[in-house]
Design a protein around this motif. Sequence first.
Motif, PDB file in Angstrom:
ATOM      1  N   ALA A  46      -7.374  21.305  10.103  1.00  0.00           N
ATOM      2  CA  ALA A  46      -7.863  22.520  10.989  1.00  0.00           C
ATOM      3  C   ALA A  46      -8.907  21.776  11.836  1.00  0.00           C
ATOM      4  CB  ALA A  46      -8.475  23.653   9.854  1.00  0.00           C
ATOM      5  N   VAL A  47      -9.749  21.043  11.258  1.00  0.00           N
ATOM      6  CA  VAL A  47     -10.795  20.293  12.177  1.00  0.00           C
ATOM      7  C   VAL A  47     -10.218  19.632  13.332  1.00  0.00           C
ATOM      8  CG1 VAL A  47     -12.634  18.810  12.233  1.00  0.00           C
ATOM      9  CG2 VAL A  47     -12.499  20.271  10.448  1.00  0.00           C
ATOM     10  N   VAL A  48      -9.165  18.887  12.984  1.00  0.00           N
ATOM     11  CA  VAL A  48      -8.357  18.123  14.139  1.00  0.00           C
ATOM     12  C   VAL A  48      -7.902  18.949  14.953  1.00  0.00           C
ATOM     13  CG1 VAL A  48      -6.541  16.526  14.671  1.00  0.00           C
ATOM     14  CG2 VAL A  48      -8.126  15.900  12.869  1.00  0.00           C
ATOM     15  N   THR A  49      -7.204  20.063  14.527  1.00  0.00           N
ATOM     16  CA  THR A  49      -6.561  21.186  15.443  1.00  0.00           C
ATOM     17  C   THR A  49      -7.407  21.802  16.340  1.00  0.00           C
ATOM     18  OG1 THR A  49      -4.771  21.376  13.688  1.00  0.00           O
ATOM     19  CG2 THR A  49      -5.173  22.917  15.519  1.00  0.00           C
ATOM     20  N   VAL A  50      -8.496  22.204  15.889  1.00  0.00           N
ATOM     21  CA  VAL A  50      -9.509  23.098  16.588  1.00  0.00           C
ATOM     22  C   VAL A  50     -10.284  22.176  17.579  1.00  0.00           C
ATOM     23  CG1 VAL A  50     -11.823  24.083  16.370  1.00  0.00           C
ATOM     24  CG2 VAL A  50     -10.100  24.600  14.722  1.00  0.00           C
ATOM     25  N   LEU A  51     -10.501  20.881  17.126  1.00  0.00           N
ATOM     26  CA  LEU A  51     -11.088  20.098  18.450  1.00  0.00           C
ATOM     27  C   LEU A  51     -10.116  19.425  19.378  1.00  0.00           C
ATOM     28  CD1 LEU A  51     -13.657  17.972  15.965  1.00  0.00           C
ATOM     29  CD2 LEU A  51     -14.068  19.991  17.360  1.00  0.00           C
ATOM     30  N   GLY A  52      -8.987  19.616  19.323  1.00  0.00           N
ATOM     31  CA  GLY A  52      -7.944  19.150  19.971  1.00  0.00           C
ATOM     32  C   GLY A  52      -8.034  17.599  19.934  1.00  0.00           C
ATOM     33  N   ALA A  53      -8.375  17.140  18.673  1.00  0.00           N
ATOM     34  CA  ALA A  53      -8.351  15.854  18.568  1.00  0.00           C
ATOM     35  C   ALA A  53      -6.950  14.907  18.417  1.00  0.00           C
ATOM     36  CB  ALA A  53      -9.395  15.286  17.512  1.00  0.00           C
ATOM     37  N   PRO A  54      -6.900  13.824  18.732  1.00  0.00           N
ATOM     38  CA  PRO A  54      -5.788  13.186  18.248  1.00  0.00           C
ATOM     39  C   PRO A  54      -5.537  12.964  16.644  1.00  0.00           C
ATOM     40  CG  PRO A  54      -7.249  11.442  18.952  1.00  0.00           C
ATOM     41  CD  PRO A  54      -8.005  12.807  19.280  1.00  0.00           C
ATOM     42  N   PRO A  55      -4.057  12.789  16.513  1.00  0.00           N
ATOM     43  CA  PRO A  55      -3.881  12.904  14.848  1.00  0.00           C
ATOM     44  C   PRO A  55      -4.503  11.894  14.217  1.00  0.00           C
ATOM     45  CG  PRO A  55      -1.904  13.397  16.020  1.00  0.00           C
ATOM     46  CD  PRO A  55      -2.908  12.868  17.117  1.00  0.00           C
ATOM     47  N   ALA A  56      -5.034  10.677  14.883  1.00  0.00           N
ATOM     48  CA  ALA A  56      -5.759   9.679  14.309  1.00  0.00           C
ATOM     49  C   ALA A  56      -7.144  10.195  13.878  1.00  0.00           C
ATOM     50  CB  ALA A  56      -5.750   8.441  15.071  1.00  0.00           C
ATOM     51  N   ALA A  57      -7.826  11.085  14.432  1.00  0.00           N
ATOM     52  CA  ALA A  57      -8.989  11.527  13.818  1.00  0.00           C
ATOM     53  C   ALA A  57      -9.121  12.058  12.548  1.00  0.00           C
ATOM     54  CB  ALA A  57      -9.329  12.400  14.918  1.00  0.00           C
ATOM     55  N   PHE A  58      -7.799  12.465  11.844  1.00  0.00           N
ATOM     56  CA  PHE A  58      -7.843  12.973  10.800  1.00  0.00           C
ATOM     57  C   PHE A  58      -8.296  12.009   9.684  1.00  0.00           C
ATOM     58  CE2 PHE A  58      -5.418  13.451   6.523  1.00  0.00           C
ATOM     59  CZ  PHE A  58      -5.443  14.957   6.355  1.00  0.00           C
ATOM     60  N   TRP A  59      -7.866  10.855   9.921  1.00  0.00           N
ATOM     61  CA  TRP A  59      -8.361   9.800   9.065  1.00  0.00           C
ATOM     62  C   TRP A  59     -10.070   9.501   8.834  1.00  0.00           C
ATOM     63  CZ3 TRP A  59      -4.492   9.705   5.908  1.00  0.00           C
ATOM     64  CH2 TRP A  59      -3.129   9.777   6.556  1.00  0.00           C
ATOM     65  N   ARG A  60     -10.651  10.044   9.993  1.00  0.00           N
ATOM     66  CA  ARG A  60     -12.185   9.823   9.994  1.00  0.00           C
ATOM     67  C   ARG A  60     -12.867  11.061   9.604  1.00  0.00           C
ATOM     68  NH1 ARG A  60     -10.975   5.094   9.857  1.00  0.00           N
ATOM     69  NH2 ARG A  60     -10.475   3.977  11.708  1.00  0.00           N
ATOM     70  N   ILE A  61     -12.380  11.978   9.018  1.00  0.00           N
ATOM     71  CA  ILE A  61     -12.962  13.177   8.320  1.00  0.00           C
ATOM     72  C   ILE A  61     -13.017  13.071   7.060  1.00  0.00           C
ATOM     73  CG2 ILE A  61     -12.910  15.569   8.394  1.00  0.00           C
ATOM     74  CD1 ILE A  61     -11.248  15.614  10.989  1.00  0.00           C
ATOM     75  N   ASP A  62     -14.234  13.361   6.190  1.00  0.00           N
ATOM     76  CA  ASP A  62     -14.094  13.188   4.964  1.00  0.00           C
ATOM     77  C   ASP A  62     -14.756  14.970   4.540  1.00  0.00           C
ATOM     78  OD1 ASP A  62     -14.591  12.374   2.295  1.00  0.00           O
ATOM     79  OD2 ASP A  62     -16.621  12.029   2.556  1.00  0.00           O
ATOM     80  N   VAL A  63     -13.906  15.177   3.481  1.00  0.00           N
ATOM     81  CA  VAL A  63     -14.241  16.523   2.969  1.00  0.00           C
ATOM     82  C   VAL A  63     -14.540  16.459   1.524  1.00  0.00           C
ATOM     83  CG1 VAL A  63     -13.220  19.139   2.757  1.00  0.00           C
ATOM     84  CG2 VAL A  63     -12.723  17.553   4.823  1.00  0.00           C
ATOM     85  N   ALA A  64     -15.615  16.996   1.077  1.00  0.00           N
ATOM     86  CA  ALA A  64     -16.078  16.885  -0.324  1.00  0.00           C
ATOM     87  C   ALA A  64     -15.756  18.154  -0.896  1.00  0.00           C
ATOM     88  CB  ALA A  64     -17.783  16.780  -0.185  1.00  0.00           C
ATOM     89  N   PRO A  65     -15.374  17.987  -2.407  1.00  0.00           N
ATOM     90  CA  PRO A  65     -15.214  19.534  -3.097  1.00  0.00           C
ATOM     91  C   PRO A  65     -16.305  20.414  -2.688  1.00  0.00           C
ATOM     92  CG  PRO A  65     -15.027  17.439  -4.492  1.00  0.00           C
ATOM     93  CD  PRO A  65     -15.545  16.996  -3.186  1.00  0.00           C
ATOM     94  N   LEU A  66     -16.085  21.530  -2.623  1.00  0.00           N
ATOM     95  CA  LEU A  66     -16.803  22.843  -2.572  1.00  0.00           C
ATOM     96  C   LEU A  66     -17.602  22.753  -1.334  1.00  0.00           C
ATOM     97  CD1 LEU A  66     -17.851  23.733  -6.111  1.00  0.00           C
ATOM     98  CD2 LEU A  66     -16.165  24.999  -4.664  1.00  0.00           C
TER      99      LEU A  66
END
Length: 191
Positions: free
Chosen positions: A145-165
């Motif tokens: 969702a973050v990659v999509t909203v930002l219009g970032a390239p797919p490779a940006a997916f690997w640079r996002i960390d999402v912690a539990p809760l």
Amino acid sequence: MTSRALLLSHASTRATAAAAFPAGDPLEPRGRAAAAAARALLPRADHVLRAPDRACHETCTALGVDADPDDRLRGWDLGPWAGHTLDEVAAACPADVHSWLTDPGAAPHGGESLDALLARVAGWLAAPPPGRALVVCGPAVVRAAVVTVLGAPPAAFWRIDVAPLSATDLRGGPERWTLRATGAPLPGQDA
């Protein structure tokens, strides 16, 4: 109509604690307790949705919310890699892991490619529920969702960390979402 979607990553499981690919794991006791403690911190919502995954269902139960399952929010299908760590998979099939990490259309695990995950989440973002939605889902869906909203390239997916809760606050609506915050604890929750 303006929408607000608060994406809440499910509580911790054995897989999140071990940095392994999810395999339909239940919440671990620590994750269940953290979700129960966060119950009073949930914002008001007109709609409560969840991924159909076990961890999302159990997180909602611990939070004390009744949520409608939405298959478009399901976790990333990583085929037989589920339940294994990236290091384990890389040791067994390094060329497959390299392909998966460098080509968003690749699915050497036989599951869903990164491109397919991004398209599925973009489809959900194109038709959100009106008003305020609390959405309990897995970390891969939040990252997509973050990659999509930002219009970032797919490779940006690997640079996002999402912690539990952790919470990701999206505002706007189809084709005009903005990212207000990501990776934030619920208000009043310790980081």
